[in-house]
Design a protein around this motif. Structure first.
Motif, PDB file in Angstrom:
ATOM      1  N   VAL A 122      10.052  53.151   8.218  1.00  0.00           N
ATOM      2  CA  VAL A 122      10.133  52.245   9.375  1.00  0.00           C
ATOM      3  C   VAL A 122      10.554  50.852   8.916  1.00  0.00           C
ATOM      4  CG1 VAL A 122       8.778  51.070  11.148  1.00  0.00           C
ATOM      5  CG2 VAL A 122       8.487  53.525  10.780  1.00  0.00           C
ATOM      6  N   LYS A 123       9.998  50.409   7.792  1.00  0.00           N
ATOM      7  CA  LYS A 123      10.339  49.096   7.271  1.00  0.00           C
ATOM      8  C   LYS A 123      11.808  49.038   6.859  1.00  0.00           C
ATOM      9  CE  LYS A 123       7.362  46.813   4.862  1.00  0.00           C
ATOM     10  NZ  LYS A 123       6.457  46.347   3.771  1.00  0.00           N
ATOM     11  N   LEU A 124      12.333  50.112   6.259  1.00  0.00           N
ATOM     12  CA  LEU A 124      13.741  50.141   5.856  1.00  0.00           C
ATOM     13  C   LEU A 124      14.648  50.064   7.081  1.00  0.00           C
ATOM     14  CD1 LEU A 124      13.774  52.823   2.991  1.00  0.00           C
ATOM     15  CD2 LEU A 124      13.550  50.334   2.822  1.00  0.00           C
ATOM     16  N   ARG A 125      14.282  50.792   8.136  1.00  0.00           N
ATOM     17  CA  ARG A 125      15.093  50.736   9.369  1.00  0.00           C
ATOM     18  C   ARG A 125      15.019  49.337   9.981  1.00  0.00           C
ATOM     19  NH1 ARG A 125      12.166  55.712  10.281  1.00  0.00           N
ATOM     20  NH2 ARG A 125      13.443  57.495   9.620  1.00  0.00           N
ATOM     21  N   TRP A 126      13.867  48.713   9.856  1.00  0.00           N
ATOM     22  CA  TRP A 126      13.707  47.342  10.350  1.00  0.00           C
ATOM     23  C   TRP A 126      14.621  46.392   9.586  1.00  0.00           C
ATOM     24  CZ3 TRP A 126      10.342  43.221   8.146  1.00  0.00           C
ATOM     25  CH2 TRP A 126      10.230  42.128   9.012  1.00  0.00           C
ATOM     26  N   PHE A 127      14.779  46.604   8.293  1.00  0.00           N
ATOM     27  CA  PHE A 127      15.678  45.776   7.489  1.00  0.00           C
ATOM     28  C   PHE A 127      17.112  45.873   8.014  1.00  0.00           C
ATOM     29  CE2 PHE A 127      12.837  46.097   3.464  1.00  0.00           C
ATOM     30  CZ  PHE A 127      12.061  45.051   3.940  1.00  0.00           C
ATOM     31  N   VAL A 128      17.537  47.092   8.358  1.00  0.00           N
ATOM     32  CA  VAL A 128      18.887  47.277   8.895  1.00  0.00           C
ATOM     33  C   VAL A 128      19.049  46.452  10.167  1.00  0.00           C
ATOM     34  CG1 VAL A 128      20.542  48.941   9.833  1.00  0.00           C
ATOM     35  CG2 VAL A 128      19.086  49.596   7.902  1.00  0.00           C
ATOM     36  N   THR A 129      18.028  46.477  11.023  1.00  0.00           N
ATOM     37  CA  THR A 129      18.071  45.713  12.274  1.00  0.00           C
ATOM     38  C   THR A 129      18.124  44.217  12.006  1.00  0.00           C
ATOM     39  OG1 THR A 129      16.774  47.440  13.386  1.00  0.00           O
ATOM     40  CG2 THR A 129      16.880  45.296  14.455  1.00  0.00           C
ATOM     41  N   LEU A 130      17.343  43.749  11.039  1.00  0.00           N
ATOM     42  CA  LEU A 130      17.304  42.319  10.735  1.00  0.00           C
ATOM     43  C   LEU A 130      18.640  41.791  10.234  1.00  0.00           C
ATOM     44  CD1 LEU A 130      13.835  41.783   9.003  1.00  0.00           C
ATOM     45  CD2 LEU A 130      14.512  41.155  11.309  1.00  0.00           C
ATOM     46  N   LEU A 131      19.395  42.631   9.552  1.00  0.00           N
ATOM     47  CA  LEU A 131      20.695  42.195   9.040  1.00  0.00           C
ATOM     48  C   LEU A 131      21.734  42.060  10.151  1.00  0.00           C
ATOM     49  CD1 LEU A 131      20.802  44.155   5.679  1.00  0.00           C
ATOM     50  CD2 LEU A 131      20.867  41.673   5.960  1.00  0.00           C
ATOM     51  N   GLY A 132      21.434  42.604  11.325  1.00  0.00           N
ATOM     52  CA  GLY A 132      22.295  42.371  12.481  1.00  0.00           C
ATOM     53  C   GLY A 132      23.295  43.478  12.746  1.00  0.00           C
ATOM     54  N   ALA A 133      23.590  43.666  14.050  1.00  0.00           N
ATOM     55  CA  ALA A 133      24.504  44.726  14.465  1.00  0.00           C
ATOM     56  C   ALA A 133      25.919  44.480  13.944  1.00  0.00           C
ATOM     57  CB  ALA A 133      24.508  44.833  15.990  1.00  0.00           C
ATOM     58  N   ASP A 134      26.370  43.238  14.006  1.00  0.00           N
ATOM     59  CA  ASP A 134      27.732  42.928  13.551  1.00  0.00           C
ATOM     60  C   ASP A 134      27.876  43.179  12.062  1.00  0.00           C
ATOM     61  OD1 ASP A 134      28.482  42.243  16.108  1.00  0.00           O
ATOM     62  OD2 ASP A 134      28.117  40.090  15.828  1.00  0.00           O
ATOM     63  N   PHE A 135      26.883  42.749  11.294  1.00  0.00           N
ATOM     64  CA  PHE A 135      26.929  42.981   9.852  1.00  0.00           C
ATOM     65  C   PHE A 135      26.889  44.478   9.558  1.00  0.00           C
ATOM     66  CE2 PHE A 135      25.091  43.435   5.614  1.00  0.00           C
ATOM     67  CZ  PHE A 135      25.830  42.514   4.888  1.00  0.00           C
ATOM     68  N   GLY A 136      26.083  45.223  10.325  1.00  0.00           N
ATOM     69  CA  GLY A 136      25.976  46.660  10.117  1.00  0.00           C
ATOM     70  C   GLY A 136      27.276  47.395  10.342  1.00  0.00           C
ATOM     71  N   LYS A 137      28.167  46.847  11.169  1.00  0.00           N
ATOM     72  CA  LYS A 137      29.443  47.503  11.464  1.00  0.00           C
ATOM     73  C   LYS A 137      30.517  47.203  10.416  1.00  0.00           C
ATOM     74  CE  LYS A 137      28.628  47.337  16.463  1.00  0.00           C
ATOM     75  NZ  LYS A 137      29.034  46.686  17.739  1.00  0.00           N
ATOM     76  N   ARG A 138      30.254  46.260   9.548  1.00  0.00           N
ATOM     77  CA  ARG A 138      31.252  45.880   8.543  1.00  0.00           C
ATOM     78  C   ARG A 138      31.421  46.986   7.503  1.00  0.00           C
ATOM     79  NH1 ARG A 138      34.510  43.616   7.357  1.00  0.00           N
ATOM     80  NH2 ARG A 138      34.053  42.067   5.767  1.00  0.00           N
TER      81      ARG A 138
END
Length: 414
Positions: A122-138
């Motif tokens: 859960v914490k790892l998935r939270w990290f993905v969210t914290l980095l932001g949707a735009d960053f996640g799409k890069r």
């Protein structure tokens, strides 16, 4: 004659589709339902083709002409615009599947298969969210150290220094996984080591003075509230395991006949099952609690739903209501209290104390040895500790520190 915006707006639908020509193969297809679609007619290798350029007014006349000119340049270089567009869509799809977010999710799925504890996942998935949707799409291979630092600095500016450093560490794991799976060539997060402000190390507040600890035990005895919280408070000092492990204690994990609580590896921080010897006092508290929650799954069920345990901050909240500030005592601090007082007693092998605390021992051979070698001493230590807690609670004499240095062996008078 070339089209104008006025002519386009005045083009009304008819019973059948019809074309309104512009120039150099560009035309507007007007459909019976009113839609107006840009199309380009071109020839390549002697074959006539058509290219869709979008709809009006989303694509303006000027934009349609610009797209036409770009397509004609491709044709001039023997490139079919339709094939080039299809290839671009494929490449975009590949980039999307190789985005930071998708690689991170793949890594988390791998960790799930490897049995990582759900709270950690859960914490790892939270990290993905914290980095932001735009960053996640890069695309993971295109992210630069400066781009990652920009995202991390957002948290740093808000004073979340520890979060920023944890995010850098998590990102580094994602990039290393991308390198290992041939989707990136480097780990830009590694280059940021030292670039972020280091947070001050925070230790869990704990009471280690025996007299003050005795006062805390008396306050716990006087605490009034939800029975699950009352008994969790009373049992925690005896067991001194991690708060999350205690609050999630299940009846099926307790063997009364053998006086042991076996915590499965899925609940343990170190991913190894852990056995906790139960003193007579601990068994008595569990027996009292069984009358209240023994028909359910959890020893300490939530007041809102017996299908869930008490929340992770319940014991801390109870300590605050008892008047203990967060810089005085915490639920996790009971571990520090036990470790300090047990070691100061001089009666027990430090390795046995570490094993009781479920601390990881370096080296696989020594770890296996420690799992069994100190069980007898730990059983005796658990009973001594509960007896000692009773003495402190009742205002009795505290254990005097042993003089001299321990040789590591168990003492006959323990």
């Amino acid at each position: 004659m070339a089209l104008t915006d006025t002519a386009i707006r005045n083009a009304k639908p008819k019973d059948k589709p019809y074309k309104v020509a512009d120039a150099q193969g560009l035309y507007l297809l007007v459909n019976p339902r009113g839609s107006k679609l840009w199309r380009l007619k071109y020839r390549i290798n002697g074959v006539e083709r058509k290219l869709a350029l979008g709809s009006y007014p989303e694509i303006t006349l000027a934009e349609a002409r610009s797209a036409r000119d770009a397509a004609r340049r491709q044709v001039a270089h023997a490139i079919d615009p339709n094939i080039a567009r299809r290839q671009a869509r494929i490449e975009a799809s590949i980039r999307a599947s190789n985005s930071f977010g998708s690689v991170a999710e793949e890594l988390i799925e791998k960790k799930t298969r490897e049995g990582l504890a759900e709270p950690t996942l859960v914490k790892l998935r939270w990290f993905v969210t914290l980095l932001g949707a735009d960053f996640g799409k890069r695309p993971v291979a295109e992210i630069t150290p400066q781009e990652l630092l920009h995202e991390l600095r957002k948290h740093e500016r808000r004073g979340r220094l520890e979060t920023a450093n944890l995010l850098r560490s998590f990102a580094s794991r994602v990039f290393r996984y991308a390198v290992a799976t041939a989707r990136a060539e480097r780990d830009p997060a590694q280059l940021l080591i030292g670039a972020l402000t280091s947070p001050k190390v925070k230790h869990f507040a704990a009471i280690t003075d025996p007299v003050v600890f005795g006062a805390l035990l008396r306050a716990i005895d006087d605490y009034q509230g939800d029975p699950a919280v009352m008994y969790a408070l009373k049992l925690t000092p005896h067991l001194f395991q991690r708060p999350g492990e205690i609050r999630q204690m299940e009846w099926r994990e307790i063997d009364v006949d053998k006086a042991v609580w076996i915590i499965p590896e899925g609940k343990m921080k170190m991913r190894q099952s852990h056995s906790v010897p139960l003193s007579r006092q601990a068994l008595a508290l569990l027996d009292e609690m069984r009358a209240l929650s023994g028909s359910g799954r959890y020893v300490f069920p939530s007041i809102r739903s017996r299908a869930r345990p008490i929340s992770d901050n319940t014991v801390n909240a109870a300590l605050r209501r008892m008047g203990y500030a967060k810089d005085q005592m915490t639920a996790h601090g009971f571990r520090t209290s036990a470790s300090s007082l047990l070691n100061e007693s001089g009666k027990w092998n430090p390795d046995a104390i570490e094993r009781a605390l479920a601390h990881m021992v370096a080296g696989s051979v020594r770890r296996i040895y420690n799992q069994s070698a100190y069980w007898g001493e730990r059983v005796e230590m658990a009973q001594w500790w509960s007896d000692y807690l009773g003495s402190l609670r009742d205002g009795g004499n505290v254990v005097q520190l042993r003089s001299g240095k321990r040789d590591g062996a168990a003492d006959d008078g323990k």
